[in-house]
Design an enzyme around this catalytic site. Structure first.
Site, PDB file in Angstrom:
ATOM      1  N   ASN A 199      -1.822   1.455   3.790  1.00 35.66           N
ATOM      2  CA  ASN A 199      -0.996   0.154   4.112  1.00 35.66           C
ATOM      3  C   ASN A 199       0.136  -0.024   3.266  1.00 35.66           C
ATOM      4  OD1 ASN A 199      -0.414  -1.754   5.745  1.00 35.66           O
ATOM      5  ND2 ASN A 199      -1.660  -3.281   4.748  1.00 35.66           N
ATOM      6  N   ASN A 200       0.622   1.249   2.841  1.00 37.53           N
ATOM      7  CA  ASN A 200       1.943   1.207   2.102  1.00 37.53           C
ATOM      8  C   ASN A 200       2.600   2.356   2.247  1.00 37.53           C
ATOM      9  OD1 ASN A 200       3.545   0.070  -0.002  1.00 37.53           O
ATOM     10  ND2 ASN A 200       1.890  -0.523  -1.124  1.00 37.53           N
ATOM     11  N   HIS A 237       5.566   6.246   5.011  1.00 36.29           N
ATOM     12  CA  HIS A 237       4.511   5.222   5.238  1.00 36.29           C
ATOM     13  C   HIS A 237       3.268   5.580   5.699  1.00 36.29           C
ATOM     14  CE1 HIS A 237       3.802   0.885   5.326  1.00 36.29           C
ATOM     15  NE2 HIS A 237       3.030   1.210   6.340  1.00 36.29           N
ATOM     16  N   CYS A 238       2.067   5.577   4.964  1.00 36.50           N
ATOM     17  CA  CYS A 238       0.847   5.795   5.045  1.00 36.50           C
ATOM     18  C   CYS A 238       0.121   4.718   5.580  1.00 36.50           C
ATOM     19  CB  CYS A 238       0.153   6.488   4.049  1.00 36.50           C
ATOM     20  SG  CYS A 238      -1.483   7.206   4.076  1.00 36.50           S
ATOM     21  N   PRO A 239      -0.517   4.744   6.848  1.00 35.42           N
ATOM     22  CA  PRO A 239      -1.366   3.611   7.242  1.00 35.42           C
ATOM     23  C   PRO A 239      -2.785   3.582   6.486  1.00 35.42           C
ATOM     24  CG  PRO A 239      -1.297   5.464   9.123  1.00 35.42           C
ATOM     25  CD  PRO A 239      -0.497   5.790   7.653  1.00 35.42           C
TER      26      PRO A 239
END
Length: 410
Positions: A123-124, A118-120
Site C-alpha cells: 500500500n505504498n 506503486h505496490c498494492p
C-alpha cells in the site's frame, strides 16, 4: 481502528500479504513439529531456525518497506539554482519541480524520489528509501515459502500414507496426524506457498535485474523511447546512472536497508550530468505534444471501467493499465496522445485553452482513457487543415471541414 499507524495496513494488499505470511508460518511450524521435531535432532533444529528466520525477516522487511515509504519531495520543491528549472518538469499537483528520477504517483498524491512502481501489497510506492527493504522482503518470502513447500508437501504425503507406515513401515517413519479439515487447510497453504515462490520469485528477478542496471521500471520505458526516437546517424543516448553492477547493487542493498544519497543528487557517469535524463524526458514530452490530436466528445461517458452501453468491443477490450478513466460530456474537447482500437487516452481542455495555453500545460490535468466511439477528431489551428489526415480520421473530409467551421462559429 484504521487510524494512526494502522491506516497504512487497512487496505486489501497488506491484509492479504499478512494473511499469507501468517497462514504459511503457522501451518509449516505445525507440520514441522510432527515431521521433523526440532527438539529431537540437529537437523530439525536447523530447519526450524532457518525457516523462522526467513519468516521473521520477511515480516520485518515488509513492515519496513510499507512504513518507511519511498521518500517524497517536499511540496513546492525548487532546485538550488534558478537556471536549473529549465531542465526539470513541473508538477501542477505538488506545485513544484520534479527532481531527477522523481515521478508523481497519482495514488499517493506526491512526487516520489526514484519511483519504481506503486505496490498494492505494501500500500505504498517502491522508491529511493524502501527499494532495498522491498527487495529483501521478496527474497526472504521466496526462501521461506520454498522451505514451507517442502515441509508441507512431505507432511501431507506422510499423513496420507500413515496407515501403510503403521503396518508395513520400519518404525522410523514420522507419524503425522491430520484431520480432514487439517488436510484441506495444509493443501491450501501449500498452494499459496508454491504460488508465492513462482509469482514473487519472478518479481524478485525483475527487481534484482533493475538494481544491477540501476534502472527503475519507469526509466526502462524512458530509455526504450530514447533509443527508438534516434536514427542510426544520431549519437546514441547514454544512460547516466549505470555505474557498474557492483556499484549499482551497493547503492540499494545493504545490511540495514538504508539508502545511499538524498534522493535528489545522484552519482552519474563522467560523460553525463545531473540533468541528462530529465532533458531527454522533456524532449520526449515535446514530441508527444506535437503528435497529439484534438477530439470533440459527441457521446457522454460516465468514467466506468466496463461501459456495457458503449458496445461489446469497448467493454471486452479495456486498456491493460491501472490508469484512470475520464468522465466526459458532449461538447467537451480532449487532447489525445494515445490511441487503441476501442479506446483513446487524453486530457480534457476547454476551447479557450486551445489558444491561450500550451498543449500539455500543468493547469489542465483532467486525463484518462475513454471509449473511441464517444469522440470525433477536430483541428485546433487553421493550418492543420493543410496537413495529411491521420489513419483514424473519418473518410469524409468534408465532414471534418464542417466540424471545424462550426467550431469557429462557436
Amino acid at each position: 481502528m484504521c487510524i494512526g499507524p494502522l491506516k497504512r495496513v487497512c487496505h486489501w494488499g497488506p491484509l492479504v500479504a499478512l494473511g499469507i505470511i501468517k497462514s504459511v508460518t503457522f501451518a509449516t511450524v505445525s507440520c514441522l513439529s510432527q515431521w521433523w521435531p526440532p527438539q529431537e535432532s540437529w537437523g530439525g533444529t536447523t530447519l526450524f531456525f532457518t525457516f523462522m528466520s526467513c519468516a521473521i525477516l520477511t515480516l520485518y522487511c515488509f513492515l519496513h518497506a510499507m512504513y518507511t515509504g519511498p521518500g517524497t519531495l517536499p511540496l513546492k520543491w525548487l532546485p538550488e539554482k534558478e537556471t536549473d528549472k529549465e531542465f526539470l518538469q513541473f508538477c501542477g499537483t505538488c506545485e513544484g519541480y520534479k527532481a531527477p528520477r522523481s515521478h508523481h504517483c497519482r495514488k499517493c498524491g506526491r512526487c516520489v524520489m526514484k519511483m519504481d512502481h506503486h505496490c498494492p501489497w505494501i500500500n505504498n510506492c517502491v522508491g529511493h528509501k524502501n527499494h532495498g527493504s522491498f527487495t529483501l522482503f521478496l527474497l526472504f518470502a521466496v526462501l521461506g515459502c520454498a522451505q514451507a513447500s517442502v515441509v508441507l508437501a512431505l507432511s501431507i504425503y506422510h499423513a496420507i500414507h500413515r496407515t501403510w507406515y503403521i503396518y508395513y513401515g520400519t518404525g522410523r517413519e514420522p507419524m503425522i496426524y491430520m484431520s480432514l479439515w487439517g488436510m484441506v487447510i495444509c493443501m491450501f497453504v501449500l498452494g499459496l506457498a508454491i504460488g508465492v515462490v513462482l509469482a514473487v520469485g519472478m518479481l524478485l528477478y525483475f527487481q534484482l535485474r533493475a538494481i544491477l542496471r540501476n534502472r527503475t521500471g519507469i526509466e526502462d520505458w524512458i530509455l526504450e523511447k530514447a533509443m527508438h526516437r534516434r536514427d542510426s546517424t544520431e549519437k546514441p543516448f547514454i544512460y547516466p546512472y549505470n555505474l557498474g553492477r557492483w556499484n549499482n547493487f551497493a547503492q540499494v542493498i545493504n545490511v540495514w536497508c538504508e539508502p545511499n544519497g538524498d534522493g535528489i543528487v545522484w552519482p552519474v557517469r563522467e560523460e553525463c550530468n545531473q540533468y541528462t535524463l530529465t532533458i531527454e524526458q522533456l524532449a520526449q514530452k515535446a514530441e508527444k505534444r506535437a503528435r497529439s490530436l484534438e477530439y470533440q466528445i459527441v457521446e457522454a461517458y460516465s468514467g466506468w471501467w466496463f461501459p456495457c452501453t458503449k458496445g461489446f468491443g469497448v467493454c471486452c477490450h479495456p486498456p491493460c493499465t491501472d490508469e484512470s478513466r475520464i468522465s466526459l460530456q458532449p461538447g467537451d474537447e480532449v487532447l489525445v496522445t494515445r490511441w487503441k482500437k476501442y479506446w483513446l487516452y487524453g486530457e480534457r481542455i476547454n476551447l479557450k485553452d486551445c489558444s491561450a495555453a500550451p498543449r500539455g500545460s500543468s493547469s489542465f490535468r483532467h486525463r484518462g482513457w475513454f471509449p473511441r466511439r464517444c469522440a470525433v477528431q477536430l483541428f485546433c489551428l487553421e493550418n492543420d487543415l493543410e496537413n495529411t489526415l491521420p489513419s483514424d480520421a473519418p473518410n469524409n473530409q468534408k465532414q471534418n471541414q464542417r466540424q471545424v467551421e462550426n467550431k469557429k462559429n462557436r
